[in-house]
Design an enzyme around this catalytic site. Structure first.
Site, mmCIF file in Angstrom:
data_model
loop_
_atom_site.group_PDB
_atom_site.id
_atom_site.type_symbol
_atom_site.label_atom_id
_atom_site.label_comp_id
_atom_site.label_asym_id
_atom_site.label_seq_id
_atom_site.Cartn_x
_atom_site.Cartn_y
_atom_site.Cartn_z
ATOM 1 C CD GLU A 1 -7.990 12.040 -31.462
ATOM 2 O OE1 GLU A 1 -7.230 11.026 -32.925
ATOM 3 O OE2 GLU A 1 -7.490 11.265 -30.569
ATOM 4 N NE ARG B 1 -11.320 10.385 -33.513
ATOM 5 C CZ ARG B 1 -10.409 9.810 -33.858
ATOM 6 N NH1 ARG B 1 -9.511 9.665 -34.558
ATOM 7 N NH2 ARG B 1 -10.209 8.385 -32.315
ATOM 8 C CG ASP C 1 -5.583 10.218 -37.197
ATOM 9 O OD1 ASP C 1 -5.550 11.135 -36.469
ATOM 10 O OD2 ASP C 1 -5.325 8.654 -36.614
ATOM 11 C CG ASP D 1 -2.675 5.981 -32.366
ATOM 12 O OD1 ASP D 1 -1.795 7.173 -32.743
ATOM 13 O OD2 ASP D 1 -3.640 5.224 -32.121
ATOM 14 N N GLY E 1 -3.481 7.776 -38.209
ATOM 15 C CA GLY E 1 -2.289 7.535 -36.572
ATOM 16 C C GLY E 1 -1.831 5.881 -36.519
HETATM 17 C C1 SPV Z 1 -6.690 5.686 -36.029
HETATM 18 O O1 SPV Z 1 -7.037 5.067 -37.307
HETATM 19 O O2 SPV Z 1 -5.549 6.151 -35.983
HETATM 20 C C2 SPV Z 1 -7.577 6.252 -35.610
HETATM 21 C C3 SPV Z 1 -9.283 5.785 -35.650
HETATM 22 O O3 SPV Z 1 -7.558 7.396 -35.025
HETATM 23 S S1 SPV Z 1 -9.571 5.263 -34.698
HETATM 24 O O4 SPV Z 1 -7.461 3.480 -34.542
HETATM 25 O O5 SPV Z 1 -10.305 4.671 -34.410
HETATM 26 O O6 SPV Z 1 -9.068 5.718 -33.189
HETATM 27 MG MG MG Z 2 -5.628 7.891 -34.382
#
Ligand code: SPV
Ligand code: MG
Length: 546
Positions: A121, A166, A92, A65, A54
């Site tokens: 998550e 998650r 994700d 994000d 994501g």
């Molecule tokens: C992503 O790659 O978007 C994730 C992993 O969710 S993290 O960035 O570590 O949250």
């Molecule tokens: Mg993510």
């Protein structure tokens, strides 16, 4: 070593493959990708699966994000990624984009796009990346999130589709007990695996969780911040999957920044050209070749292609061919090959490939596709042709780099409706009288005014036929239809594997091998209008062709 890519690329097969990775006792790796190109690069690097991050997808779209890209916009990116690859993709899915209801719909849409699994998550929509003030981010209510997992599992129509729950308890600053409590609730709700995340630079939280969890479900980790931890630590701890979560996106940022800054500063491409992927690599990754082949297969009046064998030195020319192959010997101020190319183009054939060999760097005419025989001194014509197997998608005309001809020769061959066809010069006695090398042909009928219009077939080509069997001289052209090319490709692949044939089989031998396999080679009789440039005398005589 890179595992072979799966043949079955259906949504079912991809989901089953991801499920195997997650459930296998060995540590597996998923590599981040964020669009079709990066997904393809991840697959080619050898990874067994893709993490559709994501963070990376939103970064590539130029947004945060934080669910600024809508989930259908993410779905669009995923579709390109899925189409570009054969390996499974774990998406994700952030929070599932809302509640149990959006989660149900998400799972259905992901399945439709060939996605193998989704990870959600236990946070609240809209979420923010876990590494941005993670401790201030509220966690979802356990039961509500368990309901999201259950709804997703109930919605999936592909049995193997994987749903990963998650747990963000460590990220939000809660302890191990909370993490375990949540993981257990999600397991009971039907999750296929648990992803336990940490924002720390040491894997202590992950290892502590793994010890207490006791293998109730496979555990996935994202050790972005633990980059200094040896992978063996994760392996020995018994984790199921490691996700390298954002490294194609981050490496592309560094590369793009360097390139843009340099070009801006220099106002020139000079310093950059050798540092960026060549355009040919871009086209390869896009599968340009497959499209060209498909055009030949599907477009009406599919264009004929010519493959010219130009690997030979032509030692009979002595010094003249010390520094160049025979096809580059000048004739009226231009290499022989240029004359041949011009004749083909005049006959309407624009798609021309050349097999180079001896002093291949000398052959540099524009607008041709090149294949190389790296061992021209020790191999023969059929092997040279085998180097051009990718170009043998019919209809194809194969000819030599030292045979001059009039365009009507090409046109006649193009008009023949047969899997294989050759031109045979009925006026063969002249060659024989001049005592030059010639490929003599024995055919099903001799040339006559009437046979020239009937269906004559080639029986044998050889330099050693007894005169009573000779009906003409093979002019050095072989035409193969689409089906003919399929046969030829198989035969040539065998030639390339057989040391004896690789070293000795010439085009005549190749045609005899086709005949021995029951293939029929149609003969078109003609007289004259071509010239095999075999000597300096020939070269002089060739003036009229130039
Ligand atoms: C992503 O790659 O978007 C994730 C992993 O969710 S993290 O960035 O570590 O949250
Ligand atoms: Mg993510």
């Amino acid at each position: 070593m890179q595992p072979p890519l799966p043949h079955d690329t259906s949504a079912h097969a991809k989901a089953a493959q991801l499920r195997r990775l997650v459930q296998s006792p060995e540590l597996s790796f998923l590599m981040e990708a964020h669009n079709g190109l990066s997904a393809k690069i991840v697959e080619e690097a050898g990874f067994a699966g893709v993490w559709a991050s994501g963070l990376s997808i939103s970064a590539a779209l130029g947004v945060r994000d934080a669910n600024e890209a809508s989930w259908t916009q993410v779905l669009e990116a995923l579709e390109f990624m899925s189409d570009a690859t054969r390996i499974p993709i774990l998406v994700d899915g952030d929070t599932g984009y809302g509640n149990f209801n959006t989660m149900r719909r998400l799972v259905r849409k992901l399945e439709q796009r060939g996605i193998a699994g989704v990870c959600i998550e236990d946070k609240i929509f809209p979420k923010t990346n876990s590494f941005i003030r993670g401790t201030t981010q509220p966690l979802a209510d356990i039961d509500e999130f368990a309901g999201r997992i259950k709804a997703g599992k109930d919605a999936q129509t592909i049995d193997a589709f994987v749903i990963v729950a998650r747990v963000e308890a460590f990220i939000a600053g809660w302890g191990l007990a909370e993490a375990l409590k949540r993981a257990e609730a999600y397991r009971q709700a039907g999750a296929d695996a648990i992803l336990i995340h940490t924002a720390k630079s040491f894997p202590d939280e992950l290892l502590a969780f793994q010890r207490e969890w006791g293998g109730r479900l496979p555990v996935v980790i994202v050790p972005t911040k633990c980059y200094a931890t040896p992978t063996q630590v994760f392996r020995e701890a018994g984790f199921s999957v490691v996700i390298w979560a954002n490294h194609t996106m981050r490496s592309s940022i560094s590369a793009m920044q360097q390139t843009a800054r340099r070009i801006f500063r220099d106002q020139s491409l000079m310093a950059i050209e050798d540092r960026v992927a060549p355009l040919a690599e871009v086209f390869r990754l896009q599968g340009a070749e497959e499209l060209a082949e498909a055009e030949r297969r599907y477009l009406p009046g599919s264009p004929v292609r010519a493959v010219i064998l130009g690997a030979a030195r032509g030692p009979e020319f002595g010094e003249v061919t010390r520094d160049r192959p025979k096809c580059m010997v000048p004739l009226a101020g231009e290499p022989i090959l240029s004359h041949i190319v011009r004749t083909y183009r005049a006959a309407g054939i624009r798609d021309l490939a050349v097999v180079r060999g001896y002093r291949r760097e000398v052959i540099d005419l524009d607008g041709l596709e090149y294949f190389d025989n790296e061992e021209p001194e020790t191999t023969h014509e059929a092997y040279s042709l085998s180097r051009a197997i990718p170009a043998l998608e019919g209809p194809v005309l194969i000819s030599y780099g030292d045979v001059l001809f009039r365009k009507y020769v090409v046109q006649q061959l193009m008009d023949v409706d047969a899997d294989f066809a050759v031109m045979i010069d009925a006026n063969w006695r002249e060659s024989r009288n001049r005592d030059r090398y010639a490929d003599f042909a024995s055919c099903s009928l001799p040339f006559s005014r009437t046979t020239s219009f009937s269906e004559v077939e080639l029986a044998e080509v050889s330099n050693e036929l007894s005169p009573d069997r000779i009906h003409g001289e093979w002019m050095g052209f072989l035409k193969a239809s689409s089906r003919g090319c399929t046969v030829l490709r198989t035969l040539l692949a065998e030639v390339a594997e057989d040391p004896e044939k690789k070293a000795h089989l010439d085009m005549g031998g190749l045609m005899n091998a086709l005949i021995a396999r029951g293939e029929r080679i149609r003969v078109i009789y003609t007289t004259g209008n071509w010239l095999d440039v075999d000597s300096v005398d020939d070269l002089l005589a060739s003036g009229e062709f130039a």
